[in-house]
Design a protein around this motif. Structure first.
Motif, PDB file in Angstrom:
ATOM      1  N   CYS A  72       0.812  -1.223   0.000  1.00 43.31           N
ATOM      2  CA  CYS A  72       0.000   0.000   0.000  1.00 43.31           C
ATOM      3  C   CYS A  72       0.839   1.265   0.000  1.00 43.31           C
ATOM      4  CB  CYS A  72      -0.928   0.018   1.215  1.00 43.31           C
ATOM      5  SG  CYS A  72      -2.360  -1.064   1.077  1.00 43.31           S
ATOM      6  N   LEU A  73       2.085   1.168   0.470  1.00 44.06           N
ATOM      7  CA  LEU A  73       2.893   2.369   0.636  1.00 44.06           C
ATOM      8  C   LEU A  73       3.790   2.675  -0.557  1.00 44.06           C
ATOM      9  CD1 LEU A  73       3.919   2.189   4.384  1.00 44.06           C
ATOM     10  CD2 LEU A  73       2.041   3.418   3.335  1.00 44.06           C
ATOM     11  N   GLY A  74       3.910   1.763  -1.495  1.00 51.09           N
ATOM     12  CA  GLY A  74       4.731   2.018  -2.662  1.00 51.09           C
ATOM     13  C   GLY A  74       6.188   2.273  -2.328  1.00 51.09           C
ATOM     14  N   GLU A 207      -1.471  -9.449  -4.763  1.00 50.42           N
ATOM     15  CA  GLU A 207      -1.269  -9.076  -6.169  1.00 50.42           C
ATOM     16  C   GLU A 207      -2.209  -7.964  -6.607  1.00 50.42           C
ATOM     17  OE1 GLU A 207      -1.494 -12.518  -8.625  1.00 50.42           O
ATOM     18  OE2 GLU A 207      -0.065 -13.667  -7.440  1.00 50.42           O
ATOM     19  N   SER A 208      -3.353  -7.835  -5.960  1.00 54.37           N
ATOM     20  CA  SER A 208      -4.327  -6.808  -6.351  1.00 54.37           C
ATOM     21  C   SER A 208      -4.147  -5.504  -5.587  1.00 54.37           C
ATOM     22  CB  SER A 208      -5.753  -7.329  -6.118  1.00 54.37           C
ATOM     23  OG  SER A 208      -5.985  -7.599  -4.739  1.00 54.37           O
ATOM     24  N   VAL A 209      -3.213  -5.458  -4.648  1.00 51.18           N
ATOM     25  CA  VAL A 209      -3.000  -4.255  -3.842  1.00 51.18           C
ATOM     26  C   VAL A 209      -2.086  -3.289  -4.581  1.00 51.18           C
ATOM     27  CG1 VAL A 209      -2.126  -3.334  -1.664  1.00 51.18           C
ATOM     28  CG2 VAL A 209      -3.333  -5.515  -1.694  1.00 51.18           C
ATOM     29  N   LYS A 210      -2.545  -2.071  -4.786  1.00 51.73           N
ATOM     30  CA  LYS A 210      -1.767  -1.044  -5.459  1.00 51.73           C
ATOM     31  C   LYS A 210      -1.359   0.031  -4.447  1.00 51.73           C
ATOM     32  CE  LYS A 210      -2.487  -3.097  -9.365  1.00 51.73           C
ATOM     33  NZ  LYS A 210      -1.379  -3.867 -10.008  1.00 51.73           N
ATOM     34  N   PRO A 211      -0.238   0.716  -4.686  1.00 51.47           N
ATOM     35  CA  PRO A 211       0.200   1.772  -3.762  1.00 51.47           C
ATOM     36  C   PRO A 211      -0.844   2.886  -3.624  1.00 51.47           C
ATOM     37  CG  PRO A 211       1.968   1.170  -5.268  1.00 51.47           C
ATOM     38  CD  PRO A 211       0.733   0.482  -5.769  1.00 51.47           C
ATOM     39  N   ALA A 214       2.496   7.487  -0.772  1.00 47.46           N
ATOM     40  CA  ALA A 214       3.924   7.560  -1.071  1.00 47.46           C
ATOM     41  C   ALA A 214       4.731   7.604   0.224  1.00 47.46           C
ATOM     42  CB  ALA A 214       4.231   8.781  -1.924  1.00 47.46           C
ATOM     43  N   GLY A 215       5.968   7.144   0.141  1.00 44.88           N
ATOM     44  CA  GLY A 215       6.828   7.173   1.317  1.00 44.88           C
ATOM     45  C   GLY A 215       7.032   8.580   1.844  1.00 44.88           C
ATOM     46  N   SER A 216       7.123   9.561   0.946  1.00 41.08           N
ATOM     47  CA  SER A 216       7.302  10.952   1.378  1.00 41.08           C
ATOM     48  C   SER A 216       6.106  11.450   2.174  1.00 41.08           C
ATOM     49  CB  SER A 216       7.527  11.845   0.159  1.00 41.08           C
ATOM     50  OG  SER A 216       6.433  11.754  -0.741  1.00 41.08           O
ATOM     51  N   GLU A 217       4.904  10.964   1.850  1.00 44.59           N
ATOM     52  CA  GLU A 217       3.704  11.356   2.598  1.00 44.59           C
ATOM     53  C   GLU A 217       3.740  10.773   4.007  1.00 44.59           C
ATOM     54  OE1 GLU A 217       0.156  11.859  -0.620  1.00 44.59           O
ATOM     55  OE2 GLU A 217       1.002   9.845  -0.450  1.00 44.59           O
TER      56      GLU A 217
END
Length: 333
Positions: A72-74, A207-211, A214-217
């Motif tokens: 979730c965090l990319g 596999e269905s989880v998208k970011p 962002a880490g900066s957030e």
């Protein structure tokens, strides 16, 4: 509301933060069914800049929780599978000599990632486990006398099975104290387990989880959470409980000063997640068990009577009156 309105005006709450956090928690909850409070506590620990130890029996979703948070965090994701023959260099990385250029080059290990899964951490030797201490406390690793900073954000989620399981060893007290929280997922309950069966999972739900974030957030929210106001009366309450734990009958090792600071940081993060820039007593009570229980070490006689760490914490926090809330002008409500 605790003290000063001036402080709260100088530190406004970011309106975008609650919606973003809820989206991430909801998405992780879609993968890990029936553990919403544990998911929220995991993100509270992350907002506080701490690390989490997930302790439970096999097959309840510990590893899945860690992987879904990372997805979730990319962010960069590193996984360390702890085994009895794991070496410190397998965690931190090693320096490799290249004869054609006559120089050493550092090859970073998996710990130099944003989100790190230390899977079954108590299956490795104490020597391997100790390789994480510098990373967890100082945000860097040292290899061959040279220090390498960890990326930001850096968040370690370790899993372990109960001590009595075959092939496990107890984590050193110094390492346990460096985990902000210890959580247990437990079994999901009949309804949630039925839901898992209905979904089937022909493929991994990760596999269905998208970011989503962002880490900066996350770094930005960590900085804001660290500025959440803590009233003097609450600080005195936290210190009083910690001090009492060091003199409590049946306790061999009480809450350390690091533990008191961790309790305050987690309370600030809990308040931030609720949309406040000030801590109330309920924030402290909410995180007390996960933050403090693993820092309490009981005597053999106390354990023989069935006394547990969590029960000891519950006793300690009842020894002192909770701070009363104050109005914006500082008067008692």
């Amino acid at each position: 509301m605790f003290s000063s309105s001036i402080y709260q005006e100088e530190t406004p709450y970011p309106e975008w933060a609650p919606e973003l956090l809820e989206r991430v928690i909801k998405r992780v909850g879609g993968v890990i069914v029936g553990h919403e409070e544990q998911i929220r506590l995991t993100f509270i620990a992350m907002l506080a800049g701490g690390h989490v130890l997930l302790e439970d029996v096999p097959g309840v979703g510990k590893t899945m929780l860690v992987r879904s948070v990372a997805a979730c965090l990319g962010c960069d994701f590193g996984r360390i599978q702890f085994t009895y023959d794991l070496m410190p260099g397998d965690i931190t990385g090693i320096s490799v000599y290249y004869p054609h250029i006559g120089e050493f080059e550092f090859r970073p290990g998996p710990v130099l990632s944003n989100i790190v899964l230390a899977d079954e951490i108590n299956r490795a030797s104490p020597r391997a486990q100790s390789a994480l201490l510098e990373a967890m406390e100082e945000g860097k690793v040292t290899v061959d006398g040279r220090s390498y900073p960890l990326p930001s954000p850096f968040f370690l989620l370790a899993t372990q099975n109960p001590y009595e399981f075959e092939g496990t060893s107890r984590l050193p007290e110094a390492q346990m104290d460096r985990f902000l929280m210890r959580l247990s997922l437990g079994y999901p309950g009949i309804e949630n387990e039925m839901l898992m069966l209905e979904r089937g999972y022909n493929r991994s739900p990760i596999e269905s989880v998208k970011p989503i974030m962002a880490g900066s957030e996350m770094v930005s929210m960590q900085r804001m959470a660290a500025r959440v106001f803590v009233d003097e009366s609450i600080k005195k309450y936290l210190v009083a409980v910690a001090d009492a734990s060091r003199r409590q009958k049946g306790v061999r090792l009480g809450i350390s000063p690091r533990g008191t600071l961790a309790w305050m940081r987690a309370s600030q993060a809990a308040a931030f997640m609720e949309g406040r820039m000030y801590v109330i007593p309920d924030d402290c009570l909410r995180v007390a068990g996960p933050v403090l229980a693993h820092r309490i070490h009981l005597t053999h006689d106390a354990r023989a009577t069935g006394l547990g760490q969590l029960e000891t914490i519950e006793t300690l926090i009842k020894l002192f009156e909770l701070p009363r809330q104050r109005s914006r002008k500082g008067g008692r409500m």
